[in-house]
Design an enzyme around this catalytic site. Sequence first.
Site, PDB file in Angstrom:
ATOM      1  N   ASN A   1     -36.613 -35.502   6.303  1.00  8.43           N
ATOM      2  CA  ASN A   1     -35.191 -35.416   5.957  1.00  8.43           C
ATOM      3  C   ASN A   1     -34.486 -34.301   6.716  1.00  8.43           C
ATOM      4  O   ASN A   1     -33.282 -34.350   6.946  1.00  8.43           O
ATOM      5  CB  ASN A   1     -35.039 -35.175   4.452  1.00  8.43           C
ATOM      6  CG  ASN A   1     -33.611 -34.858   4.052  1.00  8.43           C
ATOM      7  OD1 ASN A   1     -32.727 -35.700   4.172  1.00  8.43           O
ATOM      8  ND2 ASN A   1     -33.370 -33.620   3.628  1.00  8.43           N
TER       9      ASN A   1
ATOM     10  N   GLN B   1     -27.075 -36.917   0.415  1.00  7.44           N
ATOM     11  CA  GLN B   1     -27.856 -37.467   1.519  1.00  7.44           C
ATOM     12  C   GLN B   1     -27.446 -36.959   2.898  1.00  7.44           C
ATOM     13  O   GLN B   1     -28.254 -36.989   3.828  1.00  7.44           O
ATOM     14  CB  GLN B   1     -27.784 -39.000   1.460  1.00  7.44           C
ATOM     15  CG  GLN B   1     -28.419 -39.481   0.143  1.00  7.44           C
ATOM     16  CD  GLN B   1     -28.506 -40.970  -0.003  1.00  7.44           C
ATOM     17  OE1 GLN B   1     -27.652 -41.708   0.513  1.00  7.44           O
ATOM     18  NE2 GLN B   1     -29.516 -41.443  -0.704  1.00  7.44           N
TER      19      GLN B   1
ATOM     20  N   ASP C   1     -30.000 -30.884   8.172  1.00  5.88           N
ATOM     21  CA  ASP C   1     -30.208 -32.259   7.726  1.00  5.88           C
ATOM     22  C   ASP C   1     -30.169 -33.257   8.879  1.00  5.88           C
ATOM     23  O   ASP C   1     -29.129 -33.477   9.511  1.00  5.88           O
ATOM     24  CB  ASP C   1     -29.127 -32.610   6.697  1.00  5.88           C
ATOM     25  CG  ASP C   1     -29.548 -33.790   5.829  1.00  5.88           C
ATOM     26  OD1 ASP C   1     -30.581 -33.656   5.145  1.00  5.88           O
ATOM     27  OD2 ASP C   1     -28.861 -34.828   5.854  1.00  5.88           O
TER      28      ASP C   1
ATOM     29  N   ASP D   1     -41.394 -36.721   1.845  1.00  2.00           N
ATOM     30  CA  ASP D   1     -40.670 -35.641   1.162  1.00  2.00           C
ATOM     31  C   ASP D   1     -39.174 -35.949   1.040  1.00  2.00           C
ATOM     32  O   ASP D   1     -38.570 -36.505   1.960  1.00  2.00           O
ATOM     33  CB  ASP D   1     -40.864 -34.369   2.008  1.00  2.00           C
ATOM     34  CG  ASP D   1     -40.229 -33.143   1.394  1.00  2.00           C
ATOM     35  OD1 ASP D   1     -40.672 -32.727   0.318  1.00  2.00           O
ATOM     36  OD2 ASP D   1     -39.275 -32.589   2.003  1.00  2.00           O
TER      37      ASP D   1
ATOM     38  N   HIS E   1     -32.814 -37.759  -0.629  1.00  3.61           N
ATOM     39  CA  HIS E   1     -31.847 -37.159   0.298  1.00  3.61           C
ATOM     40  C   HIS E   1     -31.703 -37.956   1.590  1.00  3.61           C
ATOM     41  O   HIS E   1     -31.028 -37.517   2.530  1.00  3.61           O
ATOM     42  CB  HIS E   1     -32.232 -35.703   0.585  1.00  3.61           C
ATOM     43  CG  HIS E   1     -32.264 -34.879  -0.669  1.00  3.61           C
ATOM     44  ND1 HIS E   1     -31.126 -34.400  -1.261  1.00  3.61           N
ATOM     45  CD2 HIS E   1     -33.288 -34.506  -1.469  1.00  3.61           C
ATOM     46  CE1 HIS E   1     -31.448 -33.753  -2.370  1.00  3.61           C
ATOM     47  NE2 HIS E   1     -32.760 -33.807  -2.528  1.00  3.61           N
TER      48      HIS E   1
ATOM     49  N   GLU F   1     -40.951 -39.593  -2.501  1.00  6.55           N
ATOM     50  CA  GLU F   1     -40.554 -38.660  -3.551  1.00  6.55           C
ATOM     51  C   GLU F   1     -39.072 -38.833  -3.853  1.00  6.55           C
ATOM     52  O   GLU F   1     -38.216 -38.486  -3.039  1.00  6.55           O
ATOM     53  CB  GLU F   1     -40.830 -37.208  -3.129  1.00  6.55           C
ATOM     54  CG  GLU F   1     -40.644 -36.268  -4.292  1.00  6.55           C
ATOM     55  CD  GLU F   1     -39.881 -35.015  -3.955  1.00  6.55           C
ATOM     56  OE1 GLU F   1     -39.943 -34.067  -4.732  1.00  6.55           O
ATOM     57  OE2 GLU F   1     -39.196 -34.981  -2.903  1.00  6.55           O
TER      58      GLU F   1
HETATM   59  C1  LM2 Z   1     -39.245 -31.192  -1.559  1.00  6.78           C
HETATM   60  N1  LM2 Z   1     -39.197 -32.366  -2.023  1.00  6.78           N
HETATM   61  O1  LM2 Z   1     -38.127 -33.109  -1.976  1.00  6.78           O
HETATM   62  C2  LM2 Z   1     -40.448 -30.367  -1.671  1.00  6.78           C
HETATM   63  O2  LM2 Z   1     -41.396 -30.962  -2.558  1.00  6.78           O
HETATM   64  C3  LM2 Z   1     -40.016 -28.990  -2.082  1.00  6.78           C
HETATM   65  O3  LM2 Z   1     -41.124 -28.178  -2.328  1.00  6.78           O
HETATM   66  C4  LM2 Z   1     -39.116 -28.430  -0.979  1.00  6.78           C
HETATM   67  O4  LM2 Z   1     -38.544 -27.156  -1.350  1.00  6.78           O
HETATM   68  C5  LM2 Z   1     -37.933 -29.339  -0.709  1.00  6.78           C
HETATM   69  N2  LM2 Z   1     -38.133 -30.703  -0.987  1.00  6.78           N
HETATM   70  C6  LM2 Z   1     -37.544 -29.245   0.756  1.00  6.78           C
HETATM   71  O5  LM2 Z   1     -38.511 -29.884   1.550  1.00  6.78           O
HETATM   72  C7  LM2 Z   1     -39.273 -26.016  -0.963  1.00  6.78           C
HETATM   73  C8  LM2 Z   1     -38.908 -24.830  -1.866  1.00  6.78           C
HETATM   74  C9  LM2 Z   1     -37.574 -24.220  -1.493  1.00  6.78           C
HETATM   75  C10 LM2 Z   1     -37.577 -23.845  -0.020  1.00  6.78           C
HETATM   76  C11 LM2 Z   1     -37.783 -25.148   0.759  1.00  6.78           C
HETATM   77  C12 LM2 Z   1     -37.800 -24.931   2.273  1.00  6.78           C
HETATM   78  O6  LM2 Z   1     -38.890 -25.262  -3.234  1.00  6.78           O
HETATM   79  O7  LM2 Z   1     -37.386 -23.013  -2.280  1.00  6.78           O
HETATM   80  O8  LM2 Z   1     -36.366 -23.209   0.340  1.00  6.78           O
HETATM   81  O9  LM2 Z   1     -39.059 -25.715   0.408  1.00  6.78           O
HETATM   82  O10 LM2 Z   1     -38.797 -24.019   2.652  1.00  6.78           O
HETATM   83  C13 LM2 Z   1     -36.503 -21.952   1.009  1.00  6.78           C
HETATM   84  C14 LM2 Z   1     -35.823 -20.822   0.217  1.00  6.78           C
HETATM   85  C15 LM2 Z   1     -34.323 -21.088   0.161  1.00  6.78           C
HETATM   86  C16 LM2 Z   1     -33.720 -21.213   1.579  1.00  6.78           C
HETATM   87  C17 LM2 Z   1     -34.505 -22.312   2.328  1.00  6.78           C
HETATM   88  C18 LM2 Z   1     -34.047 -22.428   3.788  1.00  6.78           C
HETATM   89  O11 LM2 Z   1     -36.391 -20.789  -1.083  1.00  6.78           O
HETATM   90  O12 LM2 Z   1     -33.681 -19.971  -0.489  1.00  6.78           O
HETATM   91  O13 LM2 Z   1     -32.350 -21.618   1.469  1.00  6.78           O
HETATM   92  O14 LM2 Z   1     -35.904 -22.001   2.318  1.00  6.78           O
HETATM   93  O15 LM2 Z   1     -34.402 -21.298   4.538  1.00  6.78           O
HETATM   94  C19 LM2 Z   1     -31.400 -20.872   2.214  1.00  6.78           C
HETATM   95 CA    CA Z   2     -30.449 -36.152   4.369  1.00  4.03          CA
END
Ligand code: LM2
Ligand code: CA
Length: 471
Positions: A96, A146, A155, A185, A189, A218
């Site tokens: 995505n 999306q 995106d 994943d 979206h 998912e």
């Molecule tokens: C998913 N499923 O739809 C995954 O199972 C989930 O674990 C992912 O989120 C999400 N989608 C995106 O693939 C995780 C996590 C987020 C994290 C993202 C990206 O839960 O907290 O975001 O992965 O690594 C992190 C930071 C957030 C920041 C982002 C971008 O927590 O604060 O946003 O990275 O740098 C500015």
């Molecule tokens: Ca998208």
Amino acid sequence: HAEISSVNRGDVIVIAFQTNWRSVARECTETYGPEGVGYVQVSPPQETITGTQWWTSYQPVSYKLDSKLGTEAEFTNMIATCKAAGVGVIADAVINHMAGADRSGTGVAGSKFDGEGNFPAVPYTPSDFHDCTENIINYSNADNVQNCRLSGLQDLDTGNANVRSKIVDYMAKLLDLGVAGFRVDAVKHIAAADVAALKSELLAKTGLDENDFLFEQEVIGSTSEAKEIQPVNYLGTGKVSEFNVNARLKQAFNGDINSATFGLSGIGTSSSWVPSNKAAVWVTNWDTERGDNALTYKDGSRYLLANAFLLAYNYGQPHVYAGYYFNNNDAGAPSASTTQVPDMKCPTDGSQTSGTWQCTQRWTAIRGMIGFHNAVAHTKVTDWKEYGDNVVGFGRADKGYLAINNSESPLEATFTTSLPAGTYCNVYAVGDCSKTVTVHRDGTFTATVGAGSAIAIHVGAQPATWTSTSL
Ligand code: LM2
Ligand code: CA
């Protein structure tokens, strides 16, 4: 690709969260294979941003198979080792988005990238991304969900044929290396039409049939959200996650498992849930483990009982989650560096201290219930009966029976089963058949189920034929 479907395996999936390829290969040989696990779902294999946190895995920088979890050679070796053990590898495909707009620099494999849409190692340029640069805020608007940014992640314009061809090349390469399928994943979206186009382009490119590999999407459903982003829209392209299961299991085991409204008997019976043959289900995964809608290892016996229930019941394709103990939600795998996750070490002393691996696949009850699940395949749920407050028993025709005591006191009862008379190993309690129950000619057995415990018996585990699989 004949070899993909020629392996005769059960359908249980172990989620080997943040486990490196060397360790997954080892577990295939030592654990998953011998205990009858069908598939191991691994964390994303592509190059990502660097960082110790687990969620770096969800910020792709390129599609090179060089990540914190291992190299392409190690990935390939894992697939071969697992295949030899009868276990298929399912890759987590992050398609995505790419890295967050707040990130830039060099990925784990050395590829450059920035927050302006430049990923030269793919290559992607700014025109490969959706125009919306806002973060997603409005789940009642499908366009926002999306085409804008999930947590600031850049995106991808999956409506663009160039983007789809890069994604298809990546997934085709994984299939060519021998993966048994994908967990895709963040599918809610991605527009359902884009997923359908991606999938048919993937089939065309590989010459594979849609039954040749798993395609688990998912999609977190929520009735208050836009209709276009609900699970039902994605049933035509593959399996879909059913997050009502983990939520209901938590309600049931934290209350009364026999509750008419929140109990176990309602699981999968509502027509608004994903149909059983399309549903991907678990007690928890890595996201729910860090949220409020699932039981986790922190819930002790209820977590184990819920896993036993899911493996014994007849709804959806069950996943057993294996991660690690943690206090901080961001904490990466034990001893992870910014570029590497070291080999998994499974505690042998039951330790649950933060920073220790949680090798769920090695727990006695889980091993026993995977065997149960495989032994009762293709049978219906029978003999469902409440035996007391928070105690229920049910069978799977003449193949198996599970009695669950989610109360705080032991209960002695006479349970009615449809099993043939005989002595059976309690596979929930022991791995060596040292605890048995005897089913009489009328199908009943009398036994005490401990508080927060269970009795699980099936036709594949009887003293006369028992061969233990040692770790
Ligand atoms: C998913 N499923 O739809 C995954 O199972 C989930 O674990 C992912 O989120 C999400 N989608 C995106 O693939 C995780 C996590 C987020 C994290 C993202 C990206 O839960 O907290 O975001 O992965 O690594 C992190 C930071 C957030 C920041 C982002 C971008 O927590 O604060 O946003 O990275 O740098 C500015
Ligand atoms: Ca998208």
